[in-house]
Design an enzyme around this catalytic site. Sequence first.
Site, PDB file in Angstrom:
ATOM      1  N   HIS A 260      97.019   3.052  30.278  1.00  0.00           N
ATOM      2  CA  HIS A 260      97.440   4.398  30.703  1.00  0.00           C
ATOM      3  C   HIS A 260      98.840   4.262  31.315  1.00  0.00           C
ATOM      4  CE1 HIS A 260      97.038   8.520  31.744  1.00  0.00           C
ATOM      5  NE2 HIS A 260      96.221   8.452  32.781  1.00  0.00           N
ATOM      6  N   ASP A 361     106.029   6.093  27.353  1.00  0.00           N
ATOM      7  CA  ASP A 361     106.234   4.822  28.053  1.00  0.00           C
ATOM      8  C   ASP A 361     107.148   3.858  27.295  1.00  0.00           C
ATOM      9  OD1 ASP A 361     104.541   5.667  30.064  1.00  0.00           O
ATOM     10  OD2 ASP A 361     102.765   4.928  29.043  1.00  0.00           O
TER      11      ASP A 361
END
Length: 422
Positions: A260, A361
């Site tokens: 995550h 990310d």
Amino acid sequence: MDLKANVGTYLSDLKEEVSAFKQEYGERIISQVTINQILGGARGVKCLLCDTSTVSSIRGLIIRGIPIKELTERTPEEVLHLLLTGEFAEDPAAITKDLQSRSQVPEYIWKLMDAMPENTHPMNLFNTMILAMGGESKFRKKYNEGMNKEDYWEYTYEDMMDILARLPVIAAAIYRKCFNKGPCIDANPDLDWGTNFAHMLGIEDSTGDFARLMRLYLVLHCDHGGGNVSALATATVNSALSDLYYSLSAGLNGLAGPLHGLANQECLKWVLDTMEQFKGAPSQEQLAEYAEETLKSGRVIPGYGHAVLRIQDPRFAAFYEFGKKYCGDDPVFQTVQRVFETVPGILKKIEKISNPWPNVDAISGSLLYKYGLKEFDYYTVLFGLSRAMGVCAQAVMARGLGMPLVRPKAVTFDWLRLELMH
Ligand code: CMX
């Protein structure tokens, strides 16, 4: 009207509508569950309500009907108002002012921070400090006094604003403490929430570009629907009427996982490792070789793939635009660009991978790195600071709508076997 009054009006109208809707359509079936979904993290099972935002597999993050790419010039305060009411604030400066008035961090937090072991991960520190402030909860205090259900949202809102006001101060202090950057920097009351946070980090910023990046970062990460680990964990814990300090800390503990939020630090590490191995910005061939090695060793390529998205993450695209504008000559950003040109082609060949494209990310760390924020252990704290807005707003909505305790049904494997045999 101020934000709280706007939230109150919004919620009272919506609550009536939801209640009438439930009355009329309560038994309507909208989703089925397959064995694959039970064994697959409940992917795609439609069984939660989240109005703040939604994630479309082909359009990405949509906040209150507005695609995230249309929000990149907005401030976090404007986005907070949008998350909570579905509309932009008429006076975002009033939200800044309210947050400033609540930003005093209790003295015991500094003592606790000093008492933590030196090698504590910044994310662990951040979540511990949130939990440690639980005694400040106005919700908990009111609940113990015998609060009316109708008032739950108001005190959840109060906790949210207190938390959001203090988090930048705590997050900046963690940065300066963990990475020996010197004493904490006082807040500047003339600055908005995001710019003030950038100021308190103490990163040199003569052009103002780092503050611009911070505001963008805080907007892009603010929410991602209701089914992701941090949102679901926050919502589940809050549904037990555990106050927001408990709930947010629980949610951000989920964010700290490498599948995550921690992926952003893993991703930059992966990029820097390639540069170290090939002594500079690697070529596409070298990157392909490095990616194949990563996959062969049974690891994932961080920053690529997504549980819901089936396209390039629009948040990646927003950062990419920023990078091209402000960081084009930076070797780390150039490597990220080359990874983007190389990795999807490799992942596309692996049948089981649902999405070969980059998520947010894959890029965020390279931009922070360019401005001198090089301590990638810290990156998930930035993500957490931003995500706190969305998950707390979701909790205010849920309490305002009188949503009950979250309690899905889990079955045993024996039950599944029997079910199939009959
Ligand atoms: N590299 C290698 N393998 C990958 C992969 C990647 N980037 N993305 C998916 N896979 C693999 C999965 O590990 C899974 O393998 P197994 O069946 O052997 O376990 C398979 O492909 C199928 O996965 P999927 O259906 O495509 O994706 P999931 O919904 O299971 O997982 C995610 C999604 C994000 C966990 C996964 O793509 C991943 O691990 N990506 C790298 C980590 C990352 O970037 N995480 C950040 C996500 C954004 C966020 O939540 O913050």
